[in-house]
Design a protein around this motif. Structure first.
Motif, PDB file in Angstrom:
ATOM      1  N   TYR A 272       0.837  -1.209   0.000  1.00 57.07           N
ATOM      2  CA  TYR A 272       0.000   0.000   0.000  1.00 57.07           C
ATOM      3  C   TYR A 272       0.867   1.253   0.000  1.00 57.07           C
ATOM      4  CZ  TYR A 272      -2.819   3.842   1.648  1.00 57.07           C
ATOM      5  OH  TYR A 272      -3.402   5.069   1.767  1.00 57.07           O
ATOM      6  N   ARG A 273       1.892   1.282   0.833  1.00 52.34           N
ATOM      7  CA  ARG A 273       2.766   2.453   0.909  1.00 52.34           C
ATOM      8  C   ARG A 273       3.505   2.672  -0.409  1.00 52.34           C
ATOM      9  NH1 ARG A 273       5.465   3.973   5.993  1.00 52.34           N
ATOM     10  NH2 ARG A 273       3.837   3.962   7.559  1.00 52.34           N
ATOM     11  N   ALA A 274       3.905   1.595  -1.061  1.00 52.56           N
ATOM     12  CA  ALA A 274       4.577   1.720  -2.356  1.00 52.56           C
ATOM     13  C   ALA A 274       3.619   2.289  -3.399  1.00 52.56           C
ATOM     14  CB  ALA A 274       5.115   0.366  -2.804  1.00 52.56           C
ATOM     15  N   ARG A 275       2.369   1.824  -3.381  1.00 51.60           N
ATOM     16  CA  ARG A 275       1.360   2.373  -4.303  1.00 51.60           C
ATOM     17  C   ARG A 275       1.130   3.849  -4.033  1.00 51.60           C
ATOM     18  NH1 ARG A 275      -1.083  -2.472  -3.216  1.00 51.60           N
ATOM     19  NH2 ARG A 275      -2.500  -1.602  -1.664  1.00 51.60           N
ATOM     20  N   LEU A 276       1.002   4.183  -2.772  1.00 49.04           N
ATOM     21  CA  LEU A 276       0.768   5.577  -2.407  1.00 49.04           C
ATOM     22  C   LEU A 276       1.928   6.462  -2.854  1.00 49.04           C
ATOM     23  CD1 LEU A 276      -1.297   7.379  -0.968  1.00 49.04           C
ATOM     24  CD2 LEU A 276      -0.021   6.994   1.147  1.00 49.04           C
ATOM     25  N   ALA A 277       3.155   5.988  -2.679  1.00 48.88           N
ATOM     26  CA  ALA A 277       4.331   6.758  -3.098  1.00 48.88           C
ATOM     27  C   ALA A 277       4.329   6.968  -4.609  1.00 48.88           C
ATOM     28  CB  ALA A 277       5.609   6.052  -2.658  1.00 48.88           C
ATOM     29  N   LEU A 278       4.062   5.911  -5.360  1.00 42.55           N
ATOM     30  CA  LEU A 278       4.056   6.023  -6.820  1.00 42.55           C
ATOM     31  C   LEU A 278       2.933   6.933  -7.294  1.00 42.55           C
ATOM     32  CD1 LEU A 278       5.029   5.257  -9.653  1.00 42.55           C
ATOM     33  CD2 LEU A 278       3.522   3.261  -9.524  1.00 42.55           C
ATOM     34  N   PHE A 279       1.729   6.720  -6.797  1.00 45.75           N
ATOM     35  CA  PHE A 279       0.591   7.501  -7.270  1.00 45.75           C
ATOM     36  C   PHE A 279       0.722   8.963  -6.878  1.00 45.75           C
ATOM     37  CE2 PHE A 279      -2.232   3.441  -6.974  1.00 45.75           C
ATOM     38  CZ  PHE A 279      -1.482   2.859  -7.993  1.00 45.75           C
ATOM     39  N   ALA A 280       1.240   9.244  -5.680  1.00 47.77           N
ATOM     40  CA  ALA A 280       1.444  10.636  -5.264  1.00 47.77           C
ATOM     41  C   ALA A 280       2.527  11.294  -6.124  1.00 47.77           C
ATOM     42  CB  ALA A 280       1.813  10.701  -3.790  1.00 47.77           C
ATOM     43  N   ALA A 281       3.570  10.554  -6.451  1.00 43.75           N
ATOM     44  CA  ALA A 281       4.618  11.107  -7.312  1.00 43.75           C
ATOM     45  C   ALA A 281       4.074  11.394  -8.714  1.00 43.75           C
ATOM     46  CB  ALA A 281       5.801  10.140  -7.383  1.00 43.75           C
ATOM     47  N   LEU A 282       3.244  10.511  -9.220  1.00 43.95           N
ATOM     48  CA  LEU A 282       2.647  10.737 -10.539  1.00 43.95           C
ATOM     49  C   LEU A 282       1.777  11.990 -10.538  1.00 43.95           C
ATOM     50  CD1 LEU A 282       1.655   7.076 -11.493  1.00 43.95           C
ATOM     51  CD2 LEU A 282       3.421   8.479 -12.591  1.00 43.95           C
ATOM     52  N   VAL A 283       0.996  12.182  -9.486  1.00 44.61           N
ATOM     53  CA  VAL A 283       0.162  13.380  -9.404  1.00 44.61           C
ATOM     54  C   VAL A 283       1.039  14.631  -9.328  1.00 44.61           C
ATOM     55  CG1 VAL A 283      -1.427  14.649  -7.906  1.00 44.61           C
ATOM     56  CG2 VAL A 283      -1.884  12.287  -8.467  1.00 44.61           C
ATOM     57  N   CYS A 284       2.117  14.565  -8.566  1.00 38.30           N
ATOM     58  CA  CYS A 284       2.994  15.735  -8.438  1.00 38.30           C
ATOM     59  C   CYS A 284       3.636  16.130  -9.761  1.00 38.30           C
ATOM     60  CB  CYS A 284       4.076  15.467  -7.396  1.00 38.30           C
ATOM     61  SG  CYS A 284       3.468  15.454  -5.705  1.00 38.30           S
ATOM     62  N   VAL A 285       3.921  15.155 -10.588  1.00 34.91           N
ATOM     63  CA  VAL A 285       4.593  15.456 -11.855  1.00 34.91           C
ATOM     64  C   VAL A 285       3.602  15.792 -12.974  1.00 34.91           C
ATOM     65  CG1 VAL A 285       4.783  13.162 -12.932  1.00 34.91           C
ATOM     66  CG2 VAL A 285       6.677  14.761 -13.113  1.00 34.91           C
ATOM     67  N   SER A 286       2.330  15.586 -12.748  1.00 35.75           N
ATOM     68  CA  SER A 286       1.345  15.795 -13.817  1.00 35.75           C
ATOM     69  C   SER A 286       1.268  17.228 -14.346  1.00 35.75           C
ATOM     70  CB  SER A 286      -0.035  15.287 -13.400  1.00 35.75           C
ATOM     71  OG  SER A 286      -0.474  15.932 -12.249  1.00 35.75           O
ATOM     72  N   PRO A 287       1.474  18.303 -13.540  1.00 37.85           N
ATOM     73  CA  PRO A 287       1.494  19.634 -14.155  1.00 37.85           C
ATOM     74  C   PRO A 287       2.632  19.795 -15.168  1.00 37.85           C
ATOM     75  CG  PRO A 287       1.142  19.837 -11.804  1.00 37.85           C
ATOM     76  CD  PRO A 287       1.474  18.398 -12.082  1.00 37.85           C
ATOM     77  N   ALA A 288       3.762  19.169 -14.878  1.00 37.54           N
ATOM     78  CA  ALA A 288       4.864  19.214 -15.836  1.00 37.54           C
ATOM     79  C   ALA A 288       4.507  18.447 -17.105  1.00 37.54           C
ATOM     80  CB  ALA A 288       6.137  18.650 -15.211  1.00 37.54           C
ATOM     81  N   MET A 289       3.689  17.423 -16.958  1.00 38.53           N
ATOM     82  CA  MET A 289       3.247  16.684 -18.145  1.00 38.53           C
ATOM     83  C   MET A 289       2.280  17.518 -18.976  1.00 38.53           C
ATOM     84  SD  MET A 289       3.107  12.782 -16.864  1.00 38.53           S
ATOM     85  CE  MET A 289       3.100  12.148 -18.511  1.00 38.53           C
ATOM     86  N   LEU A 290       1.525  18.399 -18.328  1.00 34.92           N
ATOM     87  CA  LEU A 290       0.683  19.331 -19.078  1.00 34.92           C
ATOM     88  C   LEU A 290       1.549  20.259 -19.931  1.00 34.92           C
ATOM     89  CD1 LEU A 290      -1.929  20.206 -16.326  1.00 34.92           C
ATOM     90  CD2 LEU A 290      -2.375  18.912 -18.418  1.00 34.92           C
ATOM     91  N   LEU A 291       2.659  20.734 -19.362  1.00 35.38           N
ATOM     92  CA  LEU A 291       3.605  21.548 -20.136  1.00 35.38           C
ATOM     93  C   LEU A 291       4.184  20.733 -21.282  1.00 35.38           C
ATOM     94  CD1 LEU A 291       5.408  24.038 -20.626  1.00 35.38           C
ATOM     95  CD2 LEU A 291       7.035  23.018 -19.008  1.00 35.38           C
ATOM     96  N   GLN A 292       4.529  19.504 -21.014  1.00 33.64           N
ATOM     97  CA  GLN A 292       5.063  18.624 -22.049  1.00 33.64           C
ATOM     98  C   GLN A 292       4.060  18.465 -23.188  1.00 33.64           C
ATOM     99  OE1 GLN A 292       6.719  14.890 -20.611  1.00 33.64           O
ATOM    100  NE2 GLN A 292       5.844  13.833 -22.361  1.00 33.64           N
ATOM    101  N   GLY A 293       2.789  18.315 -22.853  1.00 30.01           N
ATOM    102  CA  GLY A 293       1.750  18.206 -23.871  1.00 30.01           C
ATOM    103  C   GLY A 293       1.623  19.467 -24.699  1.00 30.01           C
ATOM    104  N   LEU A 294       1.736  20.630 -24.054  1.00 33.83           N
ATOM    105  CA  LEU A 294       1.686  21.886 -24.802  1.00 33.83           C
ATOM    106  C   LEU A 294       2.855  22.018 -25.764  1.00 33.83           C
ATOM    107  CD1 LEU A 294       0.524  24.496 -22.143  1.00 33.83           C
ATOM    108  CD2 LEU A 294      -0.699  23.747 -24.185  1.00 33.83           C
ATOM    109  N   VAL A 295       4.038  21.650 -25.304  1.00 34.76           N
ATOM    110  CA  VAL A 295       5.218  21.716 -26.178  1.00 34.76           C
ATOM    111  C   VAL A 295       5.049  20.747 -27.347  1.00 34.76           C
ATOM    112  CG1 VAL A 295       7.709  21.268 -26.319  1.00 34.76           C
ATOM    113  CG2 VAL A 295       6.760  22.517 -24.362  1.00 34.76           C
ATOM    114  N   ALA A 296       4.548  19.554 -27.073  1.00 35.98           N
ATOM    115  CA  ALA A 296       4.332  18.567 -28.144  1.00 35.98           C
ATOM    116  C   ALA A 296       3.294  19.058 -29.142  1.00 35.98           C
ATOM    117  CB  ALA A 296       3.901  17.227 -27.553  1.00 35.98           C
ATOM    118  N   GLY A 297       2.275  19.753 -28.656  1.00 41.77           N
ATOM    119  CA  GLY A 297       1.216  20.222 -29.538  1.00 41.77           C
ATOM    120  C   GLY A 297       1.588  21.468 -30.306  1.00 41.77           C
TER     121      GLY A 297
END
Length: 162
Positions: A101-126
């Motif tokens: 459970y803790r490993a899942r929480l760490a991964l999922f929280a890290a993914l959420v934290c990086v998601s705004p940067a992925m929005l920037l990545q999507g804008l650059v790609a588009g």
């Protein structure tokens, strides 16, 4: 705290974000909601790139591209659970005392934290398309994710209070 606060603080102090999540107690619905939040934001981040592709290749409609991307993201859910389990097993080899459970929480929280940067990545790609700019942003997003995730896994594997 709100998820947007976690997104910002996760880049500066991922350990504190993880400690705050662990202090909530065990909640599978909360962990899954983090994963769903990440998947929704990634889906939104794909829109500019998919729009660009449909302008270049109009024979494949935008709706078809969006449905395919959404289904692909839904299909990735078991993969994320597998990655979390693998990270827990690797941490155990190095003396970790956490739980799945803790490993899942760490991964999922890290993914959420990086998601705004992925929005920037999507804008650059588009807007710009493939090239050195997109490669640079992808590299920075990848390194940021690894740093946040490893920091959170270290906190998650310290002790097992579950």
């Amino acid at each position: 705290m709100s998820i947007t606060t976690d997104m910002v603080q996760g880049w500066r102090q991922p350990q504190k974000v993880m400690q705050r999540h662990l202090a909530r107690g065990r909640s599978e619905p909360f962990a899954f909601s983090l994963l769903v939040t990440f998947l929704v934001l990634v889906f939104v981040s794909l829109w500019p790139q998919l729009s660009r592709q449909s302008l270049i290749q109009p024979e494949v409609p935008m709706v078809q591209r969006l449905v395919a991307a959404g289904l692909a993201l839904l299909a990735s859910v078991p993969v994320w659970y597998g990655v979390a389990a693998l990270s827990h097993w690797i941490a155990k080899l190095f003396g970790g005392h956490g739980s799945h459970y803790r490993a899942r929480l760490a991964l999922f929280a890290a993914l959420v934290c990086v998601s705004p940067a992925m929005l920037l990545q999507g804008l650059v790609a588009g807007m710009i398309g493939t090239g050195p700019q997109l490669s640079l942003v992808q590299g920075l997003v990848g390194l940021g994710f690894l740093w946040i995730w490893i920091s959170m896994v270290r906190v998650a594997e310290r002790d097992n209070a579950d």
